[in-house]
Structure formats: C-alpha cells, structure tokens
Design an enzyme around this catalytic site. Structure first.
Site, PDB file in Angstrom:
ATOM      1  N   ASP A 291      40.417  36.492  40.880  1.00 17.03           N
ATOM      2  CA  ASP A 291      41.916  36.304  41.590  1.00 17.03           C
ATOM      3  C   ASP A 291      43.014  36.930  41.008  1.00 17.03           C
ATOM      4  O   ASP A 291      43.893  36.072  40.964  1.00 17.03           O
ATOM      5  CB  ASP A 291      41.729  34.859  41.838  1.00 17.03           C
ATOM      6  CG  ASP A 291      42.499  34.397  43.045  1.00 17.03           C
ATOM      7  OD1 ASP A 291      43.238  35.338  44.068  1.00 17.03           O
ATOM      8  OD2 ASP A 291      43.181  33.542  42.828  1.00 17.03           O
ATOM      9  N   CYS A 331      44.984  40.584  47.031  1.00 19.80           N
ATOM     10  CA  CYS A 331      46.093  39.501  47.984  1.00 19.80           C
ATOM     11  C   CYS A 331      47.260  41.239  48.012  1.00 19.80           C
ATOM     12  O   CYS A 331      48.026  41.263  48.601  1.00 19.80           O
ATOM     13  CB  CYS A 331      47.090  38.573  46.961  1.00 19.80           C
ATOM     14  SG  CYS A 331      47.940  39.039  46.263  1.00 19.80           S
TER      15      CYS A 331
END
Length: 388
Positions: A291, A331
């Site tokens: 992540d 993201c």
C-alpha cells in the site's frame, strides 16, 4: 451577478455533470468577476447552466457548485453539509469517516475528515478558503464535533494562489486523538500527521482482508501507522511484519499495536530494498500487502510510476507462497484501473506466476465517486491469489 460565457459546444460537459471548467473553455466574462466569488455560468446561446466558484488564477477557472438558479449562501452550504452527513450516517461509521469529499459531495475544494470528535479540514479552492470559518462552524454544529483544525499544508493549494497554513479553526483540538476503525483503535495526529492525519479511504479494504488472515504469515510494506498490519493480526494472523521507511510512522504503529494488545512487529526500512532482500533470501508469506504512497502526481511521470509499481509487485508476487494472496494498491489518480491491471499482468508474467483475480476494489464509501467525473475515482486495491 457576474457571468462566464462558455465557448460553443463546451456546455455539453457541464450538462453531463462534470464539475470543472478550464480557462480555455470560457469565451468571455461579463460583469465584475471577483476571484473567490460565485458567478453564473452561461452557454454560448445564453442559457443558464448553473453557478460556479471562480478563480482566474487556477487552470480550473470554474468549479460548478449548483445547476439551479438559487442563492449560494450560508443556508445553501448548510443544506449541502447536512446532505453529506446524512449519507455518512447511513453508510459509514460517523466516528471515523470522511465527512466531505470535495466535488463528490458537490462542495468543490472542501475536504473534511472526522476522527472521534475532531474535524480535520482542507480548503483547496479559493472560494472555500474564504469561507472556511463559516464552514467550520456549520460542520461542528451538524456533526457534533468539538473542534476543527485546518490542514492546509498541501502543495496543491498553490494552483489556487493559496499559501500553505495550519491552525485551529474552531473549538478545541488535542495533539492526539484516538479513533476506532473496524474495532481497532488508532492514534491520529490531526495537527502534524500525513494529509489530514489518517488514511480513511482503505477502511473497507482493510476489513476485507479477513478471509486471508487466519494462521497466516503476513508482510505489510509501506505500512505507515500499521493499519493493515493490525487488521491482519486482529483477524488471526500468526505472524505480522509491518515495514515503512518512516521511523516516526513505525513508532506510532508500535503504539497502536500496544494500545490494542496486538503483537504485530514493525521495522523501519526502505521498502524497495527490503522487498529485494527478502525475495533474494527466498522468503515466503501467506499474505503480502503493498500500500505505497502515490508514485506520481502528474501525467508527465506516469511511465516512471508504473515502473515503480511493477518493481514492488514483481517482488510481492515472488514473496507470496503458492496459493497465497497479494493485496496491492495504488492511490495515484493518474494511474487508471486499466493501467494498474496491465502492470500487474506484466509483473506476473515476469515473475513466472499465475494469478487469479479475487476482487478489484476501490475507495471506501465515505469517498463517493461521481460517474461523470472520473477524477473522483482514484484508489485501486486488487486482491490476487498467486499460483506457481
């Protein structure tokens, strides 16, 4: 009221619901158009299209705020905030959620996160910035929060001609707030933490890893404050290692683990180097979580960002035992879902692994997506099963 008249055919985007109008799409302006004010948007044929926030210093000169002929006053903002809050109370945990997500809540340039009883506020458009104290009071009244702190220390504000600032907007805000997510308590540094203090957009994705965790050996790279790691441990993982380059983030992760009585382990390393070392050592994990922060903030660096994503995912695939799972995220707004999936296909080919797509997820429900504005859908979270 001042007006902006659009070029011929440019109103089709507005009619379709996209909230942005660029300077190149405006034919002319009539009346005194003051930066930061609300002006009428008119088609080339003279048809009223709505009202927008105006800032000639920004490439996005107009941000549509309503398509109705209505006053954009305090009562208007109250209604919009009440609508957003009703949505969160219906679908989200009101004690840890994004209350306002800018254009997705029809309040362009306003971002508000709620951690327990504290609001973290960003005003990323000139018009919202000029109204921030009024907005803070409305937000506190509607949500029941006891304090609002502005986190306007983000570079994107320069595009609006705004400086970077932080500070108390209203009420009282402590240095440290404890909030609960999916039954786990996390420390939030509203005043100095990254972005608004905590990354809420992965909340439902963190809960979704539960089926992969029982008895698992887990590595969580780019773990920040340990949110994925602690979910894995709570869901029954036998061994969890969280890795991040930031010593400060790792210390907070350890504090979070202790607070919850979870024995996850955290170490500070450069994740690129660490992943390479672990693959070269032949390590294997039942669940690998990647992540990372955004690898690109512009279209100009998309290719180099994709190389970075491929590097870590190639390593992550090699670290996953046959039959195990890789949870990998991006993201970066400028990396589309198609680009991300193609990169994963290339990484799997080069790693000589067969993969099965379990699920392709996106951001949590408190970060709603406007179908007519692709820019509001930015998070990619892919669950893969990795085979030999």
């Amino acid at each position: 009221m001042a007006k902006a008249i659009l070029r011929k055919t440019r109103e089709s985007k507005v009619r379709a619901g996209h909230p942005w109008i660029y300077a190149s799409e405006i034919e002319r302006e009539e009346g005194t158009c003051e930066p930061g004010e609300i002006i009428d948007v008119i088609s080339c044929k003279g048809t009223f299209l709505g009202r927008a926030l105006y800032n000639p210093q920004s490439q996005i000169t107009l941000r549509m705020i309503t398509t109705n002929d209505e006053p954009v006053d305090e009562a208007f903002f109250r209604r919009r905030i009440e609508d957003a809050w009703a949505y969160r109370k219906l679908l989200c945990d009101p004690m840890s959620c994004r209350v306002i997500f800018s254009e997705s809540d029809f309040l362009p340039g306003l971002v508000v996160d709620k951690f327990a009883d504290v609001l973290s506020v960003q005003t990323l458009s000139l018009a919202m910035d000029r109204r921030k104290h009024m907005l803070a009071q409305l937000l506190m009244e509607i949500t029941g929060a006891t304090g609002a702190y502005e986190r306007n220390d983000v570079p994107v504000r320069r595009h609006e001609g705004l400086s970077q600032v932080t500070g108390l907007l209203a009420g009282e805000v402590p240095d440290r707030v404890w909030m609960r997510e999916n039954g786990i308590e996390f420390a939030v540094d509203v005043k100095n933490g990254q972005k608004t203090g905590f990354f809420l957009d992965q909340k439902q994705n963190r809960a979704a890893i539960r089926p992969f965790c029982a008895g698992a050996k887990v590595i969580d790279c780019f773990c920040h404050n340990g949110s994925f790691s602690l979910h894995a441990k709570k869901y029954g993982a036998r061994e969890v290692l969280g890795v991040d380059i930031s010593e400060e983030a790792i210390e907070v992760a350890r504090e979070n683990a202790e607070r919850n009585g979870l024995d996850a382990r955290f170490e500070a390393h450069n994740c690129f180097d660490f992943l390479r070392e672990k693959t070269e050592a032949g390590e294997k994990y039942d669940l690998v979580i990647l992540d990372p922060p955004a690898f690109t903030k512009s279209r100009a660096t998309v290719e180099s960002a994709l190389r970075g994503y491929k590097e870590i995912n190639l390593r992550g695939l090699k670290l996953t035992r046959p039959g195990g799972f890789l949870v990998t995220c991006s993201c970066s707004q400028h990396i589309s879902a198609e680009m991300f999936q193609d990169m994963l296909n290339q990484a799997a080919r080069d790693a000589k692994k067969r993969v099965r797509l379990v699920e392709f997820r996106t951001q949590a429900l408190d970060h709603p997506i406007l179908p007519q504005a692709p820019e509001t859908k930015y998070l990619k979270c892919v669950f893969l099963q990795v085979m030999e």
